[in-house]
Design a protein around this motif. Structure first.
Motif, PDB file in Angstrom:
ATOM      1  N   LYS A  88       4.205  12.202  -3.079  1.00  0.00           N
ATOM      2  CA  LYS A  88       3.985  11.344  -4.244  1.00  0.00           C
ATOM      3  C   LYS A  88       4.929  11.723  -5.374  1.00  0.00           C
TER       4      LYS A  88
ATOM      5  N   THR B 221       5.240  10.363   2.395  1.00  0.00           N
ATOM      6  CA  THR B 221       3.892  10.766   2.017  1.00  0.00           C
ATOM      7  C   THR B 221       3.905  11.557   0.724  1.00  0.00           C
TER       8      THR B 221
ATOM      9  N   ASP C  38       4.019  15.440  -6.789  1.00  0.00           N
ATOM     10  CA  ASP C  38       3.936  16.515  -5.803  1.00  0.00           C
ATOM     11  C   ASP C  38       5.272  17.223  -5.757  1.00  0.00           C
TER      12      ASP C  38
ATOM     13  N   SER D 131       8.168   4.989   1.569  1.00  0.00           N
ATOM     14  CA  SER D 131       7.153   5.189   2.591  1.00  0.00           C
ATOM     15  C   SER D 131       6.824   6.659   2.794  1.00  0.00           C
TER      16      SER D 131
ATOM     17  N   LYS E  12       0.829  -1.208   0.000  1.00  0.00           N
ATOM     18  CA  LYS E  12       0.000   0.000   0.000  1.00  0.00           C
ATOM     19  C   LYS E  12       0.865   1.261   0.000  1.00  0.00           C
ATOM     20  N   GLN E  13       1.950   1.236   0.768  1.00  0.00           N
ATOM     21  CA  GLN E  13       2.853   2.391   0.786  1.00  0.00           C
ATOM     22  C   GLN E  13       3.475   2.620  -0.584  1.00  0.00           C
TER      23      GLN E  13
ATOM     24  N   LEU F 133       2.149   1.714  -3.442  1.00  0.00           N
ATOM     25  CA  LEU F 133       1.084   2.181  -4.330  1.00  0.00           C
ATOM     26  C   LEU F 133       0.767   3.651  -4.076  1.00  0.00           C
ATOM     27  N   ASP F 134       0.705   4.031  -2.818  1.00  0.00           N
ATOM     28  CA  ASP F 134       0.376   5.406  -2.460  1.00  0.00           C
ATOM     29  C   ASP F 134       1.492   6.386  -2.802  1.00  0.00           C
ATOM     30  N   SER F 135       2.714   5.875  -2.990  1.00  0.00           N
ATOM     31  CA  SER F 135       3.832   6.773  -3.273  1.00  0.00           C
ATOM     32  C   SER F 135       3.872   7.209  -4.729  1.00  0.00           C
ATOM     33  N   ARG F 136       3.038   6.600  -5.585  1.00  0.00           N
ATOM     34  CA  ARG F 136       2.993   6.937  -7.002  1.00  0.00           C
ATOM     35  C   ARG F 136       1.712   7.686  -7.349  1.00  0.00           C
ATOM     36  N   THR F 137       1.807   8.530  -8.344  1.00  0.00           N
ATOM     37  CA  THR F 137       0.635   9.268  -8.819  1.00  0.00           C
ATOM     38  C   THR F 137       0.655   9.332 -10.339  1.00  0.00           C
TER      39      THR F 137
END
Length: 364
Positions: free
Chosen positions: A111, A109, A94, A107, A81-82, A84-88
């Motif tokens: 992106k 926050t 960002d 890990s 999940k970390q 996955l959440d690190s990509r945009t």
């Protein structure tokens, strides 16, 4: 590959500058630097008692230094999940101007872009948005098919200003065949973004020239002469990648040095070194959220033998088993460097040409 990859990751972390190690205050960094402690490796190869004597600190402080440095070198586990959440899907992520990933782990926050757009719609669509970050993409093709031109196009797309769709980010171009052309890079940039970079098409010619100068200044060119030198450069490249905000690292080509440095009887040594280079590229791509894009040559396999398209009789060809769906068919063409390298690549693109309606594979 896991053992080799882990060793390369540890070696790269050990080369990290002490200035980027959390927990070391200015006074400690000053003491370390004055005693020629520059990297994590310099600290971890000394006993805490040595640090007590050299830095004039007590034992608890020396042990704290070792602990902070060791933590900086130890890979941190992350969840799916970390990751996955690190990509945009936002091509700019960002980005706050702090560089490629800012040296942060997956890990974080913050992106990062999931891909680097090539600004070639069919290719970007086929890849789900562009060249993926955090992994190795390979472009395979015969001589003269346009591999270097593709690399230059990607470099332009990455370094171009944001207002014309680029990332305005740094690019490292590792040129192993001495084929990099700054003039061609500028030509492609003007043709691809004429309203911003072409003096004849942009509203302000002087502004277009300044933008073009800024674009070309974002591309750093390295010219290693051996695979060993390339690995050494990669292991010490993290600082420059962060400082220059690099989102794209290009190697054109990985096969040229491999074939020049190693002969037929040195396949094991060559493959081991290639595995270390692949691990170094992946570590940099994953850690800094950038795309690693390499080019590869082709080999011609006749029966059970694989022969490089440019080899003469008695030359150092690749061992059988290079891969390819029709590898056993007479005269079949497949990527060079063998199966082990093929397993290191995450995305493989095959570039083919045609002449008078006949596919270009037959020409090789």
């Amino acid at each position: 590959n896991a053992h080799v990859g882990g060793g390369v990751r540890s070696a790269m972390a050990a080369k990290r500058s002490l200035a980027r190690v959390a927990g070391l205050d200015v006074d400690l960094l000053s003491r370390l630097e004055s005693n020629n402690f520059r990297t994590c490796e310099d600290v971890l190869t000394r006993h805490p008692f040595d640090l007590v004597e050299l830095l004039d600190v007590n034992l608890p402080v020396a042990e704290k230094i070792v602990t902070c440095v060791a933590r900086a070198c130890c890979p941190k586990p992350v969840t799916a999940k970390q990751l996955l959440d690190s990509r945009t899907d936002d091509p700019h992520g960002d980005d706050d101007g702090t560089g490629a990933g800012g040296g942060s782990s997956a890990s974080s926050t913050r992106k990062i872009p999931a891909f680097v757009r090539a600004h070639l719609a069919p290719l970007d669509d086929a890849l789900g948005g562009g060249v993926p970050t955090g992994s190795i993409s390979e472009l395979v093709g015969p001589a003269g098919a346009g591999k270097t031109q593709m690399c230059l196009t990607l470099a332009c797309a990455c370094a171009a200003p944001k207002r014309c769709g680029g990332l305005e980010s740094g690019v490292v171009f590792i040129d192993t065949e001495q084929r990099f052309s700054s003039q061609r890079l500028a030509e492609i940039a003007r043709a691809k973004f004429p309203e911003t970079l072409s003096p004849t098409s942009a509203p302000d010619a002087a502004s277009a020239e300044r933008e073009l100068d800024a674009l070309t200044s974002r591309v750093l060119v390295l010219t290693p002469s051996t695979l060993s030198e390339m690995l050494q450069r990669l292991n010490g490249l993290e600082e420059a990648l962060i400082d220059r905000g690099v989102r794209l690292l290009i190697v054109d080509s990985v096969a040229a040095l491999a074939r020049a440095q190693f002969g037929r009887g040195q396949l094991t040594q060559r493959q081991e070194l290639l595995g270390q280079i692949a691990s170094a590229l992946k570590q940099l791509a994953e850690r800094l959220g950038m795309a690693a894009f390499v080019t590869n040559q082709v080999t011609t396999r006749v029966g059970a033998r694989v022969r490089h398209a440019h080899d003469t009789a008695g030359g150092g060809g690749d061992a059988a088993g290079s891969g390819g769906d029709n590898a056993d068919s007479p005269g079949s063409v497949t990527a060079a460097l063998g199966t082990k390298w093929a397993h290191c690549v995450n995305t493989r693109l095959v570039l083919e040409g045609s002449m008078d309606g006949v596919e270009g594979e037959g020409r090789e």
